[in-house]
Design an enzyme around this catalytic site. Structure first.
Site, PDB file in Angstrom:
ATOM      1  N   MET A   1      14.576 -14.366  67.661  1.00 21.22           N
ATOM      2  CA  MET A   1      15.009 -13.477  66.645  1.00 21.22           C
ATOM      3  C   MET A   1      15.816 -12.376  67.327  1.00 21.22           C
ATOM      4  SD  MET A   1      11.577 -14.506  66.600  1.00 21.22           S
ATOM      5  CE  MET A   1      11.273 -13.788  68.059  1.00 21.22           C
ATOM      6  N   PRO A   2      16.983 -12.209  67.066  1.00 22.65           N
ATOM      7  CA  PRO A   2      17.747 -12.711  65.932  1.00 22.65           C
ATOM      8  C   PRO A   2      18.458 -14.038  66.204  1.00 22.65           C
ATOM      9  CG  PRO A   2      19.022 -11.036  67.035  1.00 22.65           C
ATOM     10  CD  PRO A   2      17.710 -11.130  67.765  1.00 22.65           C
ATOM     11  N   HIS A   3      18.860 -14.645  65.106  1.00 24.22           N
ATOM     12  CA  HIS A   3      19.682 -15.854  65.163  1.00 24.22           C
ATOM     13  C   HIS A   3      21.035 -15.511  64.550  1.00 24.22           C
ATOM     14  CE1 HIS A   3      21.013 -19.967  64.962  1.00 24.22           C
ATOM     15  NE2 HIS A   3      21.296 -19.793  63.675  1.00 24.22           N
TER      16      HIS A   3
END
Length: 75
Positions: free
Chosen positions: A1-3
């Site tokens: 996270m994040p993507h």
């Protein structure tokens, strides 16, 4: 996270250019979101121009208020 999911018209990027793009984006995410390198994933999907309307309809227009960078075009 994040993507991060990047969609763009087809580009002639070799593996070295893709790696450089990923490294630059990763550096920005680390700096601004205080993420760890190991937490970041990045997808690159090349979409044909004639298929872009579907991306606009499904992903861009419905999320216009949430976009932190809005496009300078409309469809």
């Amino acid at each position: 996270m994040p993507h991060i999911d990047i969609k763009c018209f087809p580009r002639e990027l070799d593996e070295q250019q893709k790696a450089a793009l990923a490294a630059d984006i990763t550096d920005v995410i680390i700096r601004h979101l205080n993420s760890k390198d190991s937490s970041i994933s990045i997808a690159l999907q090349q979409i044909q121009p004639e298929s872009w309307q579907a991306i606009w309809d499904a992903e861009i227009a419905p999320q216009m208020e949430a976009l932190i960078k809005k496009p300078g075009y409309s469809m």
